[in-house]
Design an enzyme around this catalytic site. Structure first.
Site, mmCIF file in Angstrom:
data_model
loop_
_atom_site.group_PDB
_atom_site.id
_atom_site.type_symbol
_atom_site.label_atom_id
_atom_site.label_comp_id
_atom_site.label_asym_id
_atom_site.label_seq_id
_atom_site.Cartn_x
_atom_site.Cartn_y
_atom_site.Cartn_z
ATOM 1 C CB VAL A 63 -10.430 5.630 -0.486
ATOM 2 C CG1 VAL A 63 -9.944 4.675 0.591
ATOM 3 C CG2 VAL A 63 -9.280 6.400 -1.120
ATOM 4 C CG ASN A 89 -2.497 6.035 5.726
ATOM 5 O OD1 ASN A 89 -1.643 6.824 6.115
ATOM 6 N ND2 ASN A 89 -2.203 5.035 4.895
ATOM 7 C CB SER A 141 0.653 16.499 4.181
ATOM 8 O OG SER A 141 1.977 16.918 3.883
ATOM 9 C CE1 TYR A 154 -0.009 14.127 -0.564
ATOM 10 C CE2 TYR A 154 1.347 15.900 0.335
ATOM 11 C CZ TYR A 154 0.822 14.617 0.426
ATOM 12 O OH TYR A 154 1.125 13.843 1.517
ATOM 13 C CB ALA A 155 -0.511 21.950 -0.959
ATOM 14 C CB ALA A 156 -5.438 21.995 -3.155
ATOM 15 C CB SER A 157 -5.825 16.897 -1.644
ATOM 16 O OG SER A 157 -4.538 16.453 -1.238
ATOM 17 C CE LYS A 158 -2.384 14.138 2.104
ATOM 18 N NZ LYS A 158 -3.000 12.925 2.682
ATOM 19 C CB ILE A 187 6.901 9.771 6.936
ATOM 20 C CG1 ILE A 187 6.122 10.819 7.765
ATOM 21 C CG2 ILE A 187 6.997 8.435 7.688
ATOM 22 C CD1 ILE A 187 6.764 11.268 9.054
HETATM 23 P P1 NAP Z 1 2.602 5.044 0.506
HETATM 24 O O1 NAP Z 1 3.802 4.363 1.079
HETATM 25 O O2 NAP Z 1 2.563 5.362 -0.951
HETATM 26 O O3 NAP Z 1 1.320 4.150 0.905
HETATM 27 C C1 NAP Z 1 0.031 4.542 0.538
HETATM 28 C C2 NAP Z 1 -0.777 3.319 0.161
HETATM 29 O O4 NAP Z 1 -2.078 3.764 -0.279
HETATM 30 C C3 NAP Z 1 -0.166 2.556 -1.013
HETATM 31 O O5 NAP Z 1 -0.216 1.166 -0.779
HETATM 32 C C4 NAP Z 1 -1.069 2.956 -2.164
HETATM 33 O O6 NAP Z 1 -1.103 2.008 -3.203
HETATM 34 C C5 NAP Z 1 -2.396 3.048 -1.468
HETATM 35 N N1 NAP Z 1 -3.370 3.752 -2.282
HETATM 36 C C6 NAP Z 1 -3.157 4.609 -3.319
HETATM 37 N N2 NAP Z 1 -4.320 4.992 -3.854
HETATM 38 C C7 NAP Z 1 -5.292 4.366 -3.148
HETATM 39 C C8 NAP Z 1 -6.704 4.349 -3.248
HETATM 40 N N3 NAP Z 1 -7.348 5.039 -4.201
HETATM 41 N N4 NAP Z 1 -7.412 3.603 -2.377
HETATM 42 C C9 NAP Z 1 -6.764 2.884 -1.438
HETATM 43 N N5 NAP Z 1 -5.441 2.838 -1.305
HETATM 44 C C10 NAP Z 1 -4.706 3.573 -2.161
HETATM 45 O O7 NAP Z 1 2.319 6.420 1.242
HETATM 46 P P2 NAP Z 1 2.671 6.890 2.734
HETATM 47 O O8 NAP Z 1 3.906 7.690 2.666
HETATM 48 O O9 NAP Z 1 2.561 5.744 3.669
HETATM 49 O O10 NAP Z 1 1.478 7.928 2.957
HETATM 50 C C11 NAP Z 1 0.306 7.620 3.708
HETATM 51 C C12 NAP Z 1 -0.455 8.891 3.961
HETATM 52 O O11 NAP Z 1 0.376 9.825 4.652
HETATM 53 C C13 NAP Z 1 -0.897 9.621 2.699
HETATM 54 O O12 NAP Z 1 -2.164 10.191 2.892
HETATM 55 C C14 NAP Z 1 0.134 10.689 2.523
HETATM 56 O O13 NAP Z 1 -0.344 11.789 1.787
HETATM 57 C C15 NAP Z 1 0.410 11.059 3.960
HETATM 58 N N6 NAP Z 1 1.702 11.702 4.174
HETATM 59 C C16 NAP Z 1 2.858 11.076 3.863
HETATM 60 C C17 NAP Z 1 4.057 11.733 4.070
HETATM 61 C C18 NAP Z 1 5.390 11.105 3.775
HETATM 62 O O14 NAP Z 1 6.397 11.828 3.893
HETATM 63 N N7 NAP Z 1 5.468 9.837 3.420
HETATM 64 C C19 NAP Z 1 4.048 13.031 4.589
HETATM 65 C C20 NAP Z 1 2.852 13.641 4.883
HETATM 66 C C21 NAP Z 1 1.666 12.963 4.676
HETATM 67 P P3 NAP Z 1 -0.159 2.243 -4.518
HETATM 68 O O15 NAP Z 1 1.244 2.170 -4.035
HETATM 69 O O16 NAP Z 1 -0.565 1.121 -5.412
HETATM 70 O O17 NAP Z 1 -0.522 3.601 -5.061
#
Ligand code: NAP
Length: 247
Positions: A63, A89, A141, A154-158, A187
Site C-alpha cells: 500500500v 487495514n 487504533s 504508530y500513534a501519530a499515524s493512527k 487484538i
Molecule cells: P498483522 O497480523 O501484522 O497483519 C497485517 C498484515 O499487513 C500482515 O500480513 C503484513 O505483512 C501486511 N502488511 C504490512 N505492510 C504492508 C504493506 N505495506 N502493504 C500491504 N500489506 C502490508 O496485523 P493486525 O494485528 O492484523 O493489524 C491489522 C490492522 O489493525 C493494522 O492497521 C493495525 O495497526 C491495526 N490494529 C491492530 C491492533 C492489534 O492489537 N493487533 C490494535 C489496533 C489496531 P507482514 O507481516 O509481512 O508485515
C-alpha cells in the site's frame, strides 16, 4: 446483512484482522480481493475463506507504493468491473522511545499506515464516485486516541487516519460515499503476540472485559459499517476494545 454483488478490497489481509474481515465480508456475500504485501499469504487466505474460488482472489499489493496500488486496482476494475468496499487495514509497528527512534522507523510507519491509506483511497475514490456508491472503513487504533509509550510514530499515524477519514467523509458524503473508522483495542494477532508475559498481564488488567479481542470482534463491526443498515453512518470512529477506552 447482504453484500451479494459487492466487490470488497481488503489491504494487509493475508493474516490477522484483515483475514477476519475478509472472512466476514465473504460470508455476507461479497466478492473478496485479499491484498497483502506477501503474495503467498494473500493467496492462501483467499483459498481458506472461500467455498468458490470465483468469489475471492489473493493479490500482492504494497500500500505504500502508489504505482503498485494503481496497477492492482486497475486490474480489479478490469476483471471485476467495480470496487464497492475498501478496507484500509494494512498497518505496521516499529516501536521505540522517541529519543531513540530511528528516522527510517518513523518514516516507514507513516508510509504504510497513513500514506498507504491515502494511496488506496485516492486511487479507488474516482471510480466509486462514478458508481455513486462506496463504503470505506479505515482501521485506526485505540493508541491513536490515547497515545502510548514507545509508539509515537504508530500513534501519530493512527490519529492522522482519524482526521483524514473525517475530512474525506465530509467531502463525499453527498456522493454516496461513506467513510468510517474502526479503532481496535488490543487484538490477538501477530502484532500483539510479540508482547512479553508481563506486558500482556498488565494489559489484561486494564481491559474491563479481561481478554484481548479477536480478529472477528473487529470484522463484525466492519461488516456492519459497510452494510445497507449503516447507510446513515459516516465520519464516525467505532471503538472496539472490550471497554478499555470509553469515549
Ligand atoms: P498483522 O497480523 O501484522 O497483519 C497485517 C498484515 O499487513 C500482515 O500480513 C503484513 O505483512 C501486511 N502488511 C504490512 N505492510 C504492508 C504493506 N505495506 N502493504 C500491504 N500489506 C502490508 O496485523 P493486525 O494485528 O492484523 O493489524 C491489522 C490492522 O489493525 C493494522 O492497521 C493495525 O495497526 C491495526 N490494529 C491492530 C491492533 C492489534 O492489537 N493487533 C490494535 C489496533 C489496531 P507482514 O507481516 O509481512 O508485515
Amino acid at each position: 446483512m447482504d453484500l451479494k454483488g459487492k466487490v470488497a478490497l481488503i489491504t494487509g489481509a493475508g493474516q490477522g484482522i484483515g483475514k477476519g474481515i475478509s472472512r466476514a465480508l465473504y460470508e455476507a456475500g461479497a466478492d473478496i480481493v485479499v491484498a497483502d504485501i506477501d503474495l503467498s499469504l494473500a493467496i492462501e487466505t483467499a483459498k481458506e475463506i472461500s467455498f468458490s474460488l470465483n468469489r475471492s482472489i489473493g493479490v500482492r499489493m504494497d500500500v505504500s507504493n502508489s504505482i503498485e496500488v494503481k496497477e492492482v486496482t486497475d486490474r480489479i476494475f478490469n476483471e471485476w468491473g467495480r470496487i464497492d468496499i475498501l478496507i484500509n487495514n494494512a498497518g505496521i509497528t516499529r516501536d521505540g522511545l522517541l529519543i531513540r527512534m530511528k528516522d527510517e522507523d518513523w518514516d516507514r510507519v507513516l508510509d504504510v499506515n497513513l500514506n498507504g491509506t491515502f494511496n488506496c483511497i485516492k486511487t479507488v475514490l474516482p471510480r466509486m464516485l462514478r458508481q455513486k456508491y462506496g463504503r470505506i472503513v479505515n482501521i485506526a487504533s485505540i493508541v491513536g486516541l490515547t497515545g502510548n509509550i514507545g509508539q509515537a510514530n504508530y500513534a501519530a499515524s493512527k490519529a492522522a487516519i482519524i482526521g483524514f477519514s473525517k475530512s474525506v467523509a465530509r467531502e463525499y458524503a453527498s456522493k454516496g460515499i461513506n467513510v468510517n473508522v474502526v479503532a481496535p483495542g488490543f487484538i490477538d494477532t501477530a502484532m500483539t503476540q510479540q508482547l512479553s508475559e508481563e506486558a500482556r498481564s498488565d494489559l489484561l488488567s486494564r481491559i474491563p472485559q479481561a481478554r484481548l479481542g479477536t480478529p472477528m470482534d473487529i470484522a463484525f463491526a466492519v461488516r456492519f459499517l459497510v452494510s445497507d443498515e449503516a447507510s446513515y453512518i459516516t465520519g464516525q470512529v467505532i471503538n472496539v476494545n472490550g471497554g478499555m477506552l470509553m469515549v
